[in-house]
Motif scaffolding. Structure first.
Motif, PDB file in Angstrom:
ATOM      1  N   UNK A 270     -64.068  -8.239  56.003  1.00 35.96           N
ATOM      2  CA  UNK A 270     -64.991  -8.988  55.145  1.00 35.96           C
ATOM      3  C   UNK A 270     -64.846 -10.459  55.475  1.00 35.96           C
ATOM      4  N   UNK A 272     -65.640 -12.907  53.730  1.00 37.30           N
ATOM      5  CA  UNK A 272     -65.137 -13.521  52.483  1.00 37.30           C
ATOM      6  C   UNK A 272     -65.865 -14.760  51.934  1.00 37.30           C
ATOM      7  N   UNK A 300     -71.251  -5.461  48.202  1.00 41.77           N
ATOM      8  CA  UNK A 300     -70.452  -5.794  47.023  1.00 41.77           C
ATOM      9  C   UNK A 300     -70.512  -7.305  46.893  1.00 41.77           C
ATOM     10  N   UNK A 301     -70.657  -7.796  45.695  1.00 41.78           N
ATOM     11  CA  UNK A 301     -70.719  -9.234  45.510  1.00 41.78           C
ATOM     12  C   UNK A 301     -69.306  -9.762  45.296  1.00 41.78           C
ATOM     13  N   UNK A 302     -68.867 -10.641  46.193  1.00 41.52           N
ATOM     14  CA  UNK A 302     -67.477 -11.090  46.150  1.00 41.52           C
ATOM     15  C   UNK A 302     -67.408 -12.583  45.880  1.00 41.52           C
ATOM     16  N   UNK A 303     -67.086 -12.905  44.645  1.00 38.37           N
ATOM     17  CA  UNK A 303     -67.038 -14.307  44.234  1.00 38.37           C
ATOM     18  C   UNK A 303     -65.747 -14.531  43.468  1.00 38.37           C
ATOM     19  N   UNK A 309     -67.635 -17.005  40.348  1.00 40.81           N
ATOM     20  CA  UNK A 309     -68.452 -16.010  39.649  1.00 40.81           C
ATOM     21  C   UNK A 309     -69.438 -16.708  38.713  1.00 40.81           C
ATOM     22  N   UNK A 313     -73.448 -16.459  38.491  1.00 39.86           N
ATOM     23  CA  UNK A 313     -74.180 -16.243  37.234  1.00 39.86           C
ATOM     24  C   UNK A 313     -75.237 -17.327  37.035  1.00 39.86           C
ATOM     25  N   UNK A 325     -78.881  -5.042  45.500  1.00 38.55           N
ATOM     26  CA  UNK A 325     -77.792  -4.308  46.130  1.00 38.55           C
ATOM     27  C   UNK A 325     -78.379  -3.349  47.156  1.00 38.55           C
TER      28      UNK A 325
ATOM     29  N   UNK B 311     -65.336 -10.592  34.312  1.00 30.64           N
ATOM     30  CA  UNK B 311     -66.736 -10.611  34.741  1.00 30.64           C
ATOM     31  C   UNK B 311     -67.640 -10.155  33.584  1.00 30.64           C
ATOM     32  N   UNK B 316     -65.968 -14.770  32.358  1.00 33.18           N
ATOM     33  CA  UNK B 316     -66.852 -14.443  33.490  1.00 33.18           C
ATOM     34  C   UNK B 316     -66.176 -14.373  34.852  1.00 33.18           C
ATOM     35  N   UNK B 318     -63.837 -13.445  38.186  1.00 35.96           N
ATOM     36  CA  UNK B 318     -63.268 -12.291  38.895  1.00 35.96           C
ATOM     37  C   UNK B 318     -61.799 -12.596  39.119  1.00 35.96           C
ATOM     38  N   UNK B 320     -59.726 -11.208  41.129  1.00 35.16           N
ATOM     39  CA  UNK B 320     -59.475 -11.096  42.584  1.00 35.16           C
ATOM     40  C   UNK B 320     -58.367 -10.119  43.031  1.00 35.16           C
ATOM     41  N   UNK B 347     -67.570  -2.180  39.702  1.00 38.38           N
ATOM     42  CA  UNK B 347     -68.867  -2.864  39.748  1.00 38.38           C
ATOM     43  C   UNK B 347     -69.129  -3.422  41.140  1.00 38.38           C
ATOM     44  N   UNK B 348     -68.133  -4.115  41.688  1.00 40.30           N
ATOM     45  CA  UNK B 348     -68.144  -4.543  43.084  1.00 40.30           C
ATOM     46  C   UNK B 348     -66.698  -4.440  43.513  1.00 40.30           C
ATOM     47  N   UNK B 349     -66.449  -3.978  44.716  1.00 38.64           N
ATOM     48  CA  UNK B 349     -65.065  -3.943  45.171  1.00 38.64           C
ATOM     49  C   UNK B 349     -64.737  -5.292  45.811  1.00 38.64           C
ATOM     50  N   UNK B 350     -63.668  -5.910  45.314  1.00 42.86           N
ATOM     51  CA  UNK B 350     -63.283  -7.212  45.862  1.00 42.86           C
ATOM     52  C   UNK B 350     -62.135  -7.037  46.844  1.00 42.86           C
ATOM     53  N   UNK B 351     -62.482  -6.924  48.122  1.00 40.79           N
ATOM     54  CA  UNK B 351     -61.457  -6.867  49.164  1.00 40.79           C
ATOM     55  C   UNK B 351     -61.872  -7.867  50.227  1.00 40.79           C
ATOM     56  N   UNK B 352     -61.581  -9.107  49.925  1.00 38.63           N
ATOM     57  CA  UNK B 352     -62.046 -10.210  50.728  1.00 38.63           C
ATOM     58  C   UNK B 352     -61.081 -10.472  51.881  1.00 38.63           C
ATOM     59  N   UNK B 430     -60.910 -21.644  30.142  1.00 41.94           N
ATOM     60  CA  UNK B 430     -60.157 -20.395  29.948  1.00 41.94           C
ATOM     61  C   UNK B 430     -58.694 -20.666  29.633  1.00 41.94           C
ATOM     62  N   UNK B 458     -55.331 -20.436  38.878  1.00 42.00           N
ATOM     63  CA  UNK B 458     -56.423 -19.469  39.059  1.00 42.00           C
ATOM     64  C   UNK B 458     -55.803 -18.169  39.551  1.00 42.00           C
TER      65      UNK B 458
END
Lengths: 438, 568
Positions: A270, A272, A300-303, A309, A313, A325, B311, B316, B318, B320, B347-352, B430, B458
């Motif tokens: 990815x 990234x 997949x949305x990666x933020x 994020x 939004x 998607x 999220x 809001x 992620x 990570x 919802x989304x897979x986060x594998x950056x 936050x 973070x």
């Protein structure tokens, strides 16, 4: 303290190399910053805005460029590459090659008279070949050192040096400082250094092998980095969004994610940064033209970065960016050069099409072009994707003691990560230097 | 340097196009012409980018050739560029406080993009005001302060330990304060580390090196009770709970350090009220790791739910690390017992990045099933199953299971707030610490001498926390190595002839910069003063002078503004 006599060499003058240089320079080490291009600045200099604050990229980078240039502990070696490295005792003996600039760096005042007179037009690589520059040129407006360079492949005089008569030479005639020197040659020299930080950055994947996307076949399909130059105020269109086919402003733009990434045919990793940089592009497009509609096609949305994020939004809620998607399989064009996207909607599992006026491919980060050469000179271990290998518990140390690495040569990452990494590499280098001879 | 009384004021005005940022909206050539007409202005010039080396040389040339003794730059923001231009003045032998910044980008071209003419007119006003003030600027000196070559690291998790290690290995005395009884932070709670299932103990070996390092002093079961002072000279009080023969006692120590690194880490959200969480059959990933660690895992059918409490509108971001954590645990379970059925609802897979995406691919190869749920209709957890809307089936699916594992985000510790007040550094909405600049100063606070790293800033994984620890140490080392630091000259000064000793200012000062000296006079400690002006505005006798923002400097700007409105 004896620190000021110790030297660190930093290879690569992008934001990571710059940050590492500034940190170590401030700690009173002697820093040699090696940059193969005519100016330092790297990729960040090419960007229009930065996310998630939409700060102008060059505006926040320029003070750092000047800090480097004016720092008493930092010496910038531009147009320079490493050729060989030998370990002698605890020191690294580095052979460097300085490419002839054909302009006396200390004399040039960047007045631009030579550029005005030069008759040769060349594709401007800084502007992703979307406009022409001259054979004598400043790499980019805010570039440092702020001096001209001559491209020997295109300069009429330099191409014909072996002929008897002197061709062209207009730049030399108009230069008020007598700074043009056609007799300059590439120069090999040695530097001894105690530690090295590698910050050679990355490239953008060229998506032309993915022929179904039609990049380079279709004029209205361009890459993220090309779009970055297009929306930049100092870019080839002075910041106006234009279709390359008819120079008209587009009203609909599609951004396609994972181009040359998360794809076993190209790069399985990815990249990234693309989900968020495309989000930035979509937001900026809307700011350029409130009537413009953007679509982002993603898997997949990666933020994950700080406030990223929320940025996504905001794009959805305030800029009406539509996130779809689905992976685009193919792009065709209609008779007006409008791209038509064929994709599977992963919410309904239907095959759909979408016609837009411009397509931006979010093309992946890949190891930089001469990464192979540099890493093999330094004998660095690479990971399976040819990025420089580090370990979980030593994230900025390479397999060679005394050589550290930071920034996107370690893998795809955004600017804050590169900066963190760079300061981290500076810390590890400082620790190493302190322990040397103790 | 001091100005001779009768030296003529010679102002140079440099107006920046900032590419098209300013030049695309404002009429810069006409502004340049206009500036020429102002009092004491002897030179004007416009530049495409005043901050570029070309622009800077132009300022230098302008100063030299025109004998300028005041420089006005009308461009972007002093926040990023003032030190640069002040530095140029200094290089040319001018006192840096003879520089005046006029912001015609944020205040004109950016906010009034749609009205070029009015934006230009406002820029004219601001330039006129800047020039008026420039004429009255006074030379000031920066204060040099000595820096104690030692540091305090608050928090003994992986990030704090990494920072301390670097500092001590450069010869600096370093103190770690950890609120728990031992160093290690969240690493102590983890079973294995992704992506290679490394035993956390392998990284925790660092702990032993730290405990045996003669330059590092560790206080566990300890907290910070007060922080006074400023960069180079922080006075810290540490309160420790000590146990001896079963008796608990509190002890307070005072230490002095030159720099502070905040590495207090984060907590994992306990999902009270989400998905029938009960800590038994519906548990968190952290609780799952505890089971795995104790080798007490017996479940056969598992559903993991991602983005629980993250999220979503109230939180809001992620987090990570939860996708990788879920996959790591799923693979360990599957390896121990290949018969186990595991679903990861996401919802989304986060594998950056490089290795994480590979990890995701391998996880799927091992037969762990990923399925997407609809954020608008979250899954429903019953006592024997999870029901969720499946996109490809366009309908609900029920998965039988004997364990539900919720992936919850990293959240800030509530104590961050009181610590932020003690340090006078900001936290975000936050409760994460807020750095000086999100892009280019990710581990600096805007307050000098204080730095931040790890997940109190973070959410992040272990390599990120380690590099941030290193980075914070690097930033701190710059100051500790120098041994000296210079602070701004634009501070408050109390005119003792006017002061009636009412102490209103003393109470008003947020930085504790005003106190009584040995002669019982109310005075300002210049190195502590941030030049905010809160004291000056409350003084009933107008006895406080804000250097660099004096009354007559500000009044001259107001006069210049009003002067313009009559002629415009």
């Amino acid at each position: 303290m004896e620190e000021h006599t110790k030297r660190v060499m930093i290879i690569g003058g992008g934001i990571a190399g710059i940050q590492a240089s500034l940190d170590l320079g401030d700690m009173d080490y002697q820093v040699d910053l090696i940059e193969q291009k005519p100016c330092i600045g790297g990729r960040m200099a090419q960007l229009d805005k930065t996310l998630p604050t939409n700060d102008c990229s060059i505006c926040i980078l320029a003070p750092k460029l000047s800090d480097c240039f004016r720092h008493p502990q930092i010496k910038i070696h531009s147009l320079t590459q490493i050729e060989a490295v030998k370990k002698i005792g605890k020191k690294f003996d580095v052979t460097l090659k300085r490419q002839a600039r054909f302009v006396d760096e200390s004399a040039c005042i960047n007045c631009g008279q030579c550029v005005a007179k030069c008759p040769v037009k060349v594709d401007d690589q800084f502007d992703m070949e979307m406009r022409k520059r001259k054979a004598i040129y400043l790499y980019y407006l805010q570039g440092i050192p702020a001096v001209m360079a001559i491209d020997k492949e295109y300069c009429l005089r330099l191409k014909n040096l072996d002929k008897n008569k002197e061709v062209c030479g207009l730049c030399q005639k108009v230069c008020p400082k007598d700074a043009i020197d056609f007799m300059q040659t590439d120069e090999l020299y040695h530097l001894e250094t105690d530690a090295i930080i590698v910050a050679i950055g990355s490239n953008q994947y060229d998506p032309s092998p993915l022929h179904l996307y039609g990049y380079k076949r279709y004029k209205n399909v361009i890459t993220g980095l090309e779009y970055e130059r297009m929306i930049s105020a100092s870019g080839p269109t002075s910041g106006h969004i234009r279709r390359l086919s008819d120079n008209k402003p587009p009203k609909t733009i599609a951004f396609i994610q994972c181009v040359g990434s998360r794809d076993i045919r190209t790069n399985s990793y990815c990249s990234s940064i693309c989900c968020t940089y495309s989000t930035k592009h979509a937001i900026l497009s809307k700011e350029h033209d409130p009537e413009l509609q953007s679509y982002i096609f993603y898997i997949d949305l990666r933020a994950g970065g700080k406030n990223f994020q929320k940025y996504v939004d905001r794009a959805k809620n305030e800029y009406n960016v539509k996130y779809i998607r689905g992976k685009v399989a193919e792009i065709k064009i209609d008779e007006n050069d409008n791209p038509i996207l064929y994709y599977e909607d992963l919410n309904t599992f239907e095959i759909k099409t979408k016609k837009v006026e411009l397509v931006i491919l979010a093309s992946a980060m890949i190891p930089t072009k001469n990464s192979d050469k540099i890493t093999s000179i330094l004998d660095l271990e690479l990971d399976e994707f040819n990025f420089i290998k580090t370990n979980l518990e030593t994230p900025v140390s390479t397999n060679i003691s005394g050589i550290f690495a930071c920034g996107t040569c370690l893998g795809p990452m955004d600017i804050p990560h590169s900066v963190v990494n760079a300061s981290g590499a500076a810390a590890k280098a400082a620790e190493y230097l302190y322990k040397l001879n103790r | 340097m001091k100005m001779k009384k009768k030296e003529e004021t010679r102002i140079g005005v440099f107006i920046c196009h900032c590419g098209t940022n300013i030049g695309g909206i404002l009429d810069v050539p006409s502004l340049t012409e206009y500036a020429k007409t102002l009092d004491n202005v002897v030179f004007t010039q416009r530049n495409l980018y005043t901050c570029s080396e070309t622009g800077l040389s132009a300022i230098k040339k302008g100063i030299k050739e025109n004998n300028l003794n005041r420089v006005v730059v009308a461009a972007c923001t002093p926040r990023t560029h003032e030190p640069l231009f002040q530095g140029i003045c200094k290089e040319m032998g001018l006192n840096p406080y003879f520089f005046e910044f006029v912001n015609i980008r944020e205040q004109c071209s950016w906010v009034h993009q749609m009205d070029h003419e009015k934006a230009t007119s406002k820029a004219r006003d601001l330039i006129r005001m800047g020039v008026a003030r420039a004429s009255l600027l006074e030379a000031l000196e920066k204060h040099q302060i000595d820096v104690e070559p030692s540091a305090l690291v608050i928090g003994g998790g992986i990030s704090g330990m990494s920072a301390a290690e670097i500092l001590a290995n450069q010869g600096f005395q370093t103190i770690i304060v950890e609120k728990k009884p031992q160093l290690g932070g969240q690493l102590l709670t983890l079973h294995k580390l992704f992506p290679n299932n490394m035993d956390p103990e392998q990284i925790l070996r660092k702990r032993d090196e730290i405990l045996s390092n003669p330059l590092i002093k560790v206080y566990t079961s300890s907290e910070i009770s007060s922080i006074e002072g400023y960069i180079g000279n922080f006075d810290i009080k540490i309160q420790s709970t000590e146990k001896e023969k079963g008796e608990e006692s509190k002890q307070e120590r005072s230490v002095k350090v030159g720099a502070i690194i905040v590495a207090t880490g984060s907590d994992v959200l306990k999902p009270e009220g989400y998905y029938n969480y009960d800590g038994k059959r519906v548990i968190t990933q952290k609780e799952l790791e505890e089971l795995l660690k104790q080798d007490q895992f017996t479940y056969q059918k598992i559903v993991m739910i991602q983005c629980v409490g993250s999220r979503i509108p109230e939180r809001p971001y992620c987090s990570t690390i939860c996708c990788m954590t879920a996959m790591k645990n799923a693979r360990i379970i599957k390896k121990n017992n290949p018969e186990t059925e595991i679903f990861i609802l996401n919802r989304d897979i986060y594998t950056s990045g490089t290795y994480q995406e590979e990890f995701y691919r391998d996880t799927r190869k091992e037969g762990i099933i990923f399925s997407r749920y609809d954020e608008a209709h979250p899954p429903e957890v019953t006592d024997h199953s999870v029901i969720y809307y499946n996109f490809s089936q366009n309908g609900n699916i029920e998965i039988e299971c004997d364990l539900v594992v919720l992936s919850t985000p990293l959240i800030p510790y509530p104590e961050s707030e009181s610590l932020s007040k003690m340090l006078k550094v900001p936290i975000d909405e936050y409760g994460f610490f807020l750095e000086a600049h999100i892009k280019l100063r990710p581990v600096d606070f805007s307050n000098d001498g204080i730095f931040v790293c790890g997940t109190c800033r973070w959410p992040g994984n272990i390599p990120e926390s380690i590099s941030q620890g290193y980075a914070a140490a690097s930033r701190a080392s710059r100051i500790l190595k120098k041994g000296k630091f210079s602070v701004e000259g634009g501070t408050a000064w109390i005119d003792q002839d006017k002061c009636i000793q009412c102490e209103v200012c003393l109470k008003k000062c947020n930085y504790k910069a005003i106190s009584r000296d040995e002669d019982d006079k109310v005075v300002v400690t210049a190195v502590l003063c941030k030049g905010c002006g809160a004291c000056a505005t409350t003084c009933p006798e107008h006895a406080i002078v804000m250097r660099h923002f004096t009354d007559n400097q500000i009044e001259s700007q107001i006069a210049a503004l009003l002067e313009g409105t009559t002629s415009d």
